[in-house]
Motif scaffolding. Sequence first.
Motif, PDB file in Angstrom:
ATOM      1  N   LEU A  29      -1.911  48.131  46.640  1.00  0.00           N
ATOM      2  CA  LEU A  29      -2.531  46.870  47.153  1.00  0.00           C
ATOM      3  C   LEU A  29      -2.086  47.140  48.604  1.00  0.00           C
ATOM      4  O   LEU A  29      -3.454  46.615  48.776  1.00  0.00           O
ATOM      5  CB  LEU A  29      -1.749  45.815  46.384  1.00  0.00           C
ATOM      6  CG  LEU A  29      -1.850  44.671  46.967  1.00  0.00           C
ATOM      7  CD1 LEU A  29      -3.286  44.154  46.622  1.00  0.00           C
ATOM      8  CD2 LEU A  29      -0.982  43.635  46.180  1.00  0.00           C
ATOM      9  N   ALA A  30      -1.225  47.309  49.470  1.00  0.00           N
ATOM     10  CA  ALA A  30      -0.866  47.819  50.274  1.00  0.00           C
ATOM     11  C   ALA A  30      -1.954  49.032  51.045  1.00  0.00           C
ATOM     12  O   ALA A  30      -3.204  48.010  52.188  1.00  0.00           O
ATOM     13  CB  ALA A  30       0.779  47.633  50.847  1.00  0.00           C
ATOM     14  N   ALA A  31      -2.459  50.060  50.159  1.00  0.00           N
ATOM     15  CA  ALA A  31      -3.717  50.262  50.579  1.00  0.00           C
ATOM     16  C   ALA A  31      -4.807  49.563  50.910  1.00  0.00           C
ATOM     17  O   ALA A  31      -5.722  50.134  51.417  1.00  0.00           O
ATOM     18  CB  ALA A  31      -3.652  52.070  50.393  1.00  0.00           C
ATOM     19  N   VAL A  35      -7.866  49.255  53.182  1.00  0.00           N
ATOM     20  CA  VAL A  35      -9.238  49.543  53.901  1.00  0.00           C
ATOM     21  C   VAL A  35     -10.063  48.864  53.851  1.00  0.00           C
ATOM     22  O   VAL A  35     -11.219  48.555  54.266  1.00  0.00           O
ATOM     23  CB  VAL A  35      -9.394  50.164  52.248  1.00  0.00           C
ATOM     24  CG1 VAL A  35     -11.152  50.209  52.111  1.00  0.00           C
ATOM     25  CG2 VAL A  35      -8.951  51.735  51.372  1.00  0.00           C
ATOM     26  N   SER A  36      -9.568  47.219  53.510  1.00  0.00           N
ATOM     27  CA  SER A  36     -10.240  46.094  53.956  1.00  0.00           C
ATOM     28  C   SER A  36     -10.106  46.116  55.226  1.00  0.00           C
ATOM     29  O   SER A  36     -11.791  45.153  55.561  1.00  0.00           O
ATOM     30  CB  SER A  36     -10.075  45.007  53.044  1.00  0.00           C
ATOM     31  OG  SER A  36     -10.180  44.930  51.248  1.00  0.00           O
ATOM     32  N   SER A  63      -8.375  38.672  48.460  1.00  0.00           N
ATOM     33  CA  SER A  63      -9.249  38.900  46.907  1.00  0.00           C
ATOM     34  C   SER A  63      -7.191  40.379  46.833  1.00  0.00           C
ATOM     35  O   SER A  63      -7.172  40.469  45.495  1.00  0.00           O
ATOM     36  CB  SER A  63      -9.602  40.638  47.328  1.00  0.00           C
ATOM     37  OG  SER A  63      -9.498  41.355  47.677  1.00  0.00           O
ATOM     38  N   SER A  64      -6.859  40.434  47.731  1.00  0.00           N
ATOM     39  CA  SER A  64      -5.322  40.460  47.786  1.00  0.00           C
ATOM     40  C   SER A  64      -4.459  39.859  47.329  1.00  0.00           C
ATOM     41  O   SER A  64      -3.711  40.348  46.413  1.00  0.00           O
ATOM     42  CB  SER A  64      -4.520  41.306  49.095  1.00  0.00           C
ATOM     43  OG  SER A  64      -5.289  41.527  49.846  1.00  0.00           O
ATOM     44  N   LEU A  65      -4.495  38.862  47.558  1.00  0.00           N
ATOM     45  CA  LEU A  65      -3.530  37.520  46.965  1.00  0.00           C
ATOM     46  C   LEU A  65      -4.382  37.476  45.184  1.00  0.00           C
ATOM     47  O   LEU A  65      -3.558  37.229  44.840  1.00  0.00           O
ATOM     48  CB  LEU A  65      -3.784  36.283  47.186  1.00  0.00           C
ATOM     49  CG  LEU A  65      -3.765  34.900  47.313  1.00  0.00           C
ATOM     50  CD1 LEU A  65      -2.186  34.728  47.528  1.00  0.00           C
ATOM     51  CD2 LEU A  65      -4.127  33.345  47.704  1.00  0.00           C
ATOM     52  N   LEU A  66      -4.767  37.338  45.113  1.00  0.00           N
ATOM     53  CA  LEU A  66      -5.721  37.925  43.597  1.00  0.00           C
ATOM     54  C   LEU A  66      -4.818  38.788  42.957  1.00  0.00           C
ATOM     55  O   LEU A  66      -4.626  38.454  41.976  1.00  0.00           O
ATOM     56  CB  LEU A  66      -7.315  37.399  43.118  1.00  0.00           C
ATOM     57  CG  LEU A  66      -8.228  36.482  43.404  1.00  0.00           C
ATOM     58  CD1 LEU A  66      -9.618  36.874  43.339  1.00  0.00           C
ATOM     59  CD2 LEU A  66      -7.416  35.666  42.202  1.00  0.00           C
TER      60      LEU A  66
END
Lengths: 80, 157
Positions: A29-31, A35-36, A63-66
């Motif tokens: 998720l961090a990676a 990218v974003s 989207s990271s939160l989701l």
Amino acid sequence: MEVVVLIVVIVMLLSAVAVMLFKDFLAALAAMTVVSLGLSFLFVVVRAPDVAMTEAAIGAGLSSLLFALALRRLGLWRSQ
Amino acid sequence: MSMEFLDGNTILYSAAFGLMLIGIGGIVISNHLMRIIFGIALLEAGANLLLLLSTYHEGASAPIIVDGIIPAMMADPVPQALVLTAIVIGVGILALALSLAIRVQRAYGTLDMREVRLRLEQEICDEAGIEMPSSSEKPAEVIKTPVNSVVQQESGS
């Protein structure tokens, strides 16, 4: 300027590969967030500052939160 | 530093195609449902960048009207508006996929697509009242010759 773009693109592609290879879903998720953020920098380079703002706020933030909420719900929220 | 072959457009296009390639490869190769969703997100990012690159040319300016900027020199704002919409729709797709993944885990207790596929086939076969083939990769044995069945009984006992 092109050297900076090249470095950002290389970091983006490496972390995109890392998203697929990391066993740990938190690290993936961090990676994905890396990218974003790199993508929003590239949007500034191609002269689309409004799209870059949206990508940084929605693509990297929302989207990271989701993903994080879904990982917690699925029981994958643990680092190994 | 000799970087004549690495001009700005080549780097940006390779980023877009690289992201799409990694996304498609991840979707095809990986077995875990979360990784497939990550692959969808990467594919989406690459497609957005590719769409924006179609509007960009060397020396373009941002499509904001200020004094002294000719509109012909601006990057085309129409694909940018489309990409803006596509980013927001992408979050919607992501939320739908993640909620479906949560439902899959509640129903089957796993996110491994091989196991989920096996369980789905089992359910379909149970519903249709036929026996499940031994493996999903191997084709089912339709005709059993008597010699074959004798050999199987001997090996089984």
